[in-house]
Design an enzyme around this catalytic site. Structure first.
Site, mmCIF file in Angstrom:
data_model
loop_
_atom_site.group_PDB
_atom_site.id
_atom_site.type_symbol
_atom_site.label_atom_id
_atom_site.label_comp_id
_atom_site.label_asym_id
_atom_site.label_seq_id
_atom_site.Cartn_x
_atom_site.Cartn_y
_atom_site.Cartn_z
ATOM 1 N N VAL A 395 -0.807 1.154 -6.130
ATOM 2 C CA VAL A 395 -1.795 1.725 -7.049
ATOM 3 C C VAL A 395 -2.898 0.711 -7.331
ATOM 4 O O VAL A 395 -2.648 -0.483 -7.483
ATOM 5 C CB VAL A 395 -1.108 2.143 -8.370
ATOM 6 C CG1 VAL A 395 -2.129 2.642 -9.380
ATOM 7 C CG2 VAL A 395 -0.071 3.221 -8.092
ATOM 8 N N ASP A 501 -9.782 -4.356 9.890
ATOM 9 C CA ASP A 501 -9.651 -2.958 9.454
ATOM 10 C C ASP A 501 -10.971 -2.487 8.836
ATOM 11 O O ASP A 501 -10.972 -1.842 7.780
ATOM 12 C CB ASP A 501 -8.505 -2.831 8.453
ATOM 13 C CG ASP A 501 -8.031 -1.381 8.289
ATOM 14 O OD1 ASP A 501 -8.540 -0.515 9.028
ATOM 15 O OD2 ASP A 501 -7.177 -1.131 7.427
#
Length: 638
Positions: A395, A501
Site C-alpha cells: 500500500v 522498469d
C-alpha cells in the site's frame, strides 16, 4: 618460459572463497600463454614483474565472459570480465572495453577445444555468498543465462556461431565501446566552490541539528563542498551548518533577485501561468528550453481585441560584442536593462512588457533527504492521511512528516522485497537528486513493515493523468512531458544507474504538470518470480527490448527502448502497448522485428524519435543525452 600471447596490467578482485571474507582489489600483471593465465605482483615505478601470485591452467577454463559492472562502479572498474574454472570465477577489470574484448577473444581462441565448456553463465558477480543475478546461494550453481553462441560461447574459426531462427541482439563482444566516463562522479554540483558567496532562492527551515536556516535573498558563504546535495555554509551572523545545494544560486548571476525571472519553467508551464493571470502584456523570463545559459521572454497578448488571448515567445539574443537584444538596434549590456527598456517600449514586440507574472510563490524544490545526513526516519513523525493506491510492494499512502511536510509512504509488505539489499542501496538512492526524479527522502527500517518515504506529487500517476485528466493536449505539451522524462533518465544514465522498469505507470505528475520518474532500480529487489523472470506474467514485457526478453540483459540501452514505448503511451494518451497480443505473442513479434505503430497525435519527427529507441542492436540506440538534445531541438522549432 613459454612465449606469452598477451600481457596487461589489470585490477583483480579477490576470490572471496568465504561469505565473510572481505573483498579487495589489487593491480596485477596478467600474462596469457597457451598453457596458463598467470598473474604477478608488479612494480609500477620500475616497470618490472615481481613474484607470481597465482595462475589458472587454460585446459581447466570452462567459460570466458563479460560481467555486468556494479551499480555506481568507480571508473577503474567499469569493464569487468570473468574466467570460470573449477575453483569458481576469476574476476578481472580491464581499463577499456577494447582491451577487454581483445583478451576475451584471445582466451576463447586458446580454450576453444576444452572439454566441459559451459552452456550457461552468471552475468553478475558472486558476492557475499550469493549470485547477484539470480540470488542462488551455491557458488557452483549452474548459470542463469544461456550463452549466445554454441559450444559454451566458444567457436572455431570459420564456423557459424549461430543457428537460431530468431534475430538475437548482439553479444557483448560485438557492441561498440561506451563513451568514456568523466573522471569524477557526475552527481557533483558544478559552478560552486569553497569561499563563494551565494544567494538563497528559497526559505529553508533546518530539519536536523546540523542544518543552517536559509532566508530568501540573503547571502551565504560556502565552507565545504563534500556532498553534492548538501553544502556547509555560514550566514552573515557567523552561524554555520548544512544547506541544500538546490536552494541557492551564485550571487553574481543577478537574475534570481528579479520577480520576472522564473527558473526551471518550460514553455507549456509559462503559457499556463500567463493565461491564468489573463492580463494583456503579462510577461516572464525563463530559461531557454534548448540552450543552457540562454533565456526566453514569454508575453501574453490580447492584441486585435482577442477575448481568449495568446502567448508569444522571444529569445534573448546576444551580439558578437556581448550585448543583449530582443529587437535589433535596441542593444543592452545586461538582461535587466533590456527588460526595463521593453517595460516602457514595445519596440518590435507584440506588446510592451506591462505586468510581471511570477511563479515565485511556488514551493521550493525537494531536498536529498529530510536534512543533512538523515536517511533513517522515525515512524512516529509520520502521519497517515489517505491511501493513494496499491503497488508492487504494498500500500502507498499520502501523509505528513512532522505534521508539515507532504510525503508519500510505501508500506512494504513482508516477503515482497529483498529488504536488506534495498536498505543498503537506499543510502545511495537518496543522493540521486534531480527535478525530474521523485525524491527518496528516507526509510523506516526499525519495524515491520518497513516504510519507503518519498516526495508526494499531487497529480498522481502519469498513466492515469494521460487517460483521465488531459483534454485535447497540445503537441508541445506532450513533447515537453517526454522531455521531462528524458532529462530525469539522462541524469540516471550519467550516474550509471539503470531503471529497469520505465513506463508511464512509474512516472508521477506534480501540481505544475512537471513529470518525474519514480521507482528507479526497485525492480531488482522484487522477490516475485513472475515479475523477476522475463517469462512471468507480471514482467513488463511490453516495455522490454529483445536482449531483455531473451537474456534478461539490462542496461541503459534497455531503458532507452522502454522510453520509446513510454513516448508511445504519452502520444496515445495512455493506451496499452500491443493491446491485442499476449506476452508470448509480443516476444515472438518483437524478436521478429515488429514495432509499435505511429500514434495519431505524433508527427513523423516525433515517431522517428520513438523508432530510434527500438533498434534491435542496443549500440545503435541513442543515449538519453542524445534524446534530450533531439527533443529540445524539436521543441525549439515548433
Amino acid at each position: 618460459m613459454p612465449d606469452s600471447i598477451l600481457e596487461e596490467i589489470f585490477i583483480k578482485r579477490s576470490q572471496q572463497k568465504k561469505k565473510t571474507s572481505p573483498l579487495n582489489f589489487k593491480e596485477r600483471l596478467f600474462v596469457l600463454t597457451h598453457d596458463k593465465i598467470s598473474y604477478y605482483d608488479y612494480d609500477a615505478e620500475k616497470g618490472k614483474r615481481k613474484s607470481l601470485k597465482g595462475y589458472v591452467d587454460t585446459e581447466k577454463i570452462k567459460c570466458v565472459e563479460i560481467v555486468l559492472p556494479e551499480d555506481s562502479a568507480p571508473p577503474d572498474r567499469l569493464y569487468p570480465f570473468q574466467i570460470i574454472y573449477d575453483e569458481g570465477p576469476l574476476y578481472v577489470f580491464a581499463k577499456s572495453d577494447q582491451i577487454r574484448k581483445h583478451w576475451i577473444n584471445e582466451l576463447k581462441n586458446v580454450v576453444q577445444s576444452n572439454k566441459d565448456l559451459m552452456q550457461k553463465y552468471h552475468p553478475c558477480f558472486w558476492e557475499d555468498g550469493i549470485w547477484k543475478c539470480c540470488q542462488q546461494e551455491m557458488k557452483q550453481a549452474m548459470g542463469c543465462r544461456v550463452l549466445e553462441t554454441k559450444n559454451g560461447g566458444f567457436f572455431k574459426r570459420g564456423s557459424k556461431n549461430r543457428d537460431s531462427r530468431k534475430p538475437l541482439p548482439p553479444t557483448p563482444e560485438e557492441e561498440k565501446p561506451p563513451r568514456p566516463l568523466p573522471p569524477q562522479p557526475p552527481m557533483l554540483t558544478p559552478g560552486f566552490s569553497v569561499g563563494m558567496t551565494v544567494v538563497a532562492e528559497y526559505e529553508y527551515v533546518p530539519m536536523t541539528p546540523h542544518d543552517l536556516e536559509l532566508r530568501k535573498d540573503e547571502e551565504y558563504t560556502l565552507l565545504e563542498i563534500n556532498d553534492p546535495n548538501w553544502f556547509k555554509a555560514s550566514d552573515k551572523y557567523g552561524n554555520e551548518g548544512y544547506i541544500p545545494s538546490n536552494y541557492i544560486a551564485q550571487a553574481l548571476n543577478g537574475l534570481e533577485k528579479y520577480d520576472w525571472y522564473c527558473k526551471n519553467i518550460n514553455r507549456s508551464q509559462a503559457e499556463n501561468l500567463l493565461k491564468t493571470e489573463n492580463k494583456d502584456g503579462g510577461f516572464l523570463v525563463r530559461d531557454s528550453g534548448r540552450f543552457t545559459g540562454k533565456y526566453t521572454v514569454s508575453v501574453f497578448t490580447k492584441a486585435g481585441g482577442e477575448t481568449v488571448g495568446s502567448c508569444r515567445h522571444y529569445n534573448i539574443c546576444v551580439t558578437a560584442e556581448g550585448q543583449f537584444y530582443l529587437a535589433e538596434k535596441h542593444n543592452f549590456s545586461s538582461i535587466p536593462e533590456l527588460i526595463n527598456y521593453h517595460q516602457h517600449n514595445a519596440a518590435g514586440l507584440v506588446s510592451r512588457l506591462k505586468y510581471i507574472v511570477s511563479n515565485r510563490a511556488q514551493s521550493a524544490p525537494c531536498t536529498a533527504g529530510l536534512g543533512y545526513g538523515s536517511w533513517e526516519i522515525d515512524p512516529h513523525q509520520l502521519t497517515f492521511i489517505r491511501e493513494l493506491g496499491n503497488g508492487q510492494f504494498g500500500v502507498v499512502k499520502y501523509g505528513k512528516w512532522q505534521g508539515r511536510h507532504d510525503v508519500a509512504i510505501k508500506m512494504v509488505k513482508e516477503g515482497s522485497m529483498s529488504e536488506d539489499d534495498f536498505i543498503e542501496e537506499a543510502k545511495f538512492m537518496m543522493k540521486l537528486c534531480h527535478k525530474n526524479l521523485v525524491q527518496l527522502y528516507g526509510v523506516c527500517t526499525k519495524q515491520r513493515p518497513i516504510y519507503i518515504v518519498t516526495e508526494y506529487l499531487a497529480n498522481g500517476c502519469l498513466l492515469n493523468y494521460l487517460r483521465d485528466v488531459l483534454q485535447h493536449p497540445s503537441s508541445i505539451l506532450l513533447l515537453e512531458m517526454c522531455k521531462d522524462v528524458s532529462e530525469g533518465m539522462s541524469y540516471l544514465e550519467d550516474n550509471q544507474y539503470i531503471h529497469r522498469d520505465l513506463a508511464a505507470r512509474n512516472c508521477l505528475v506534480d501540481s505544475n504538470g512537471t513529470i518525474k520518474v519514480t521507482d528507479f532500480g526497485l525492480s531488482r529487489y522484487v522477490l516475485d518470480d513472475e515479475y523477476t523472470s522475463s517469462v512471468g506474467s507480471k514482467f513488463p514485457v511490453r516495455w522490454s527490448p529483445p536482449e531483455v526478453l531473451l537474456y534478461c540483459k539490462f542496461s541503459s540501452k534497455s531503458d532507452i527502448w522502454a522510453f520509446g514505448v513510454l513516448m508511445w503511451e504519452v502520444y496515445t494518451l495512455g493506451r496499452m502497448p500491443y493491446d491485442r497480443w499476449n506476452n508470448t505473442e509480443i516476444v515472438e513479434k518483437i524478436t521478429a522485428g515488429h514495432r509499435l505503430y505511429r500514434p495519431q497525435l505524433a508527427n513523423d519527427k516525433v515517431y522517428s524519435i520513438m523508432n530510434s529507441c527500438w533498434h534491435e542492436r542496443p549500440d545503435e540506440r541513442p543515449t538519453f543525452n542524445d534524446l534530450v538534445m533531439t527533443i529540445k531541438d524539436l521543441l525549439f522549432n515548433m
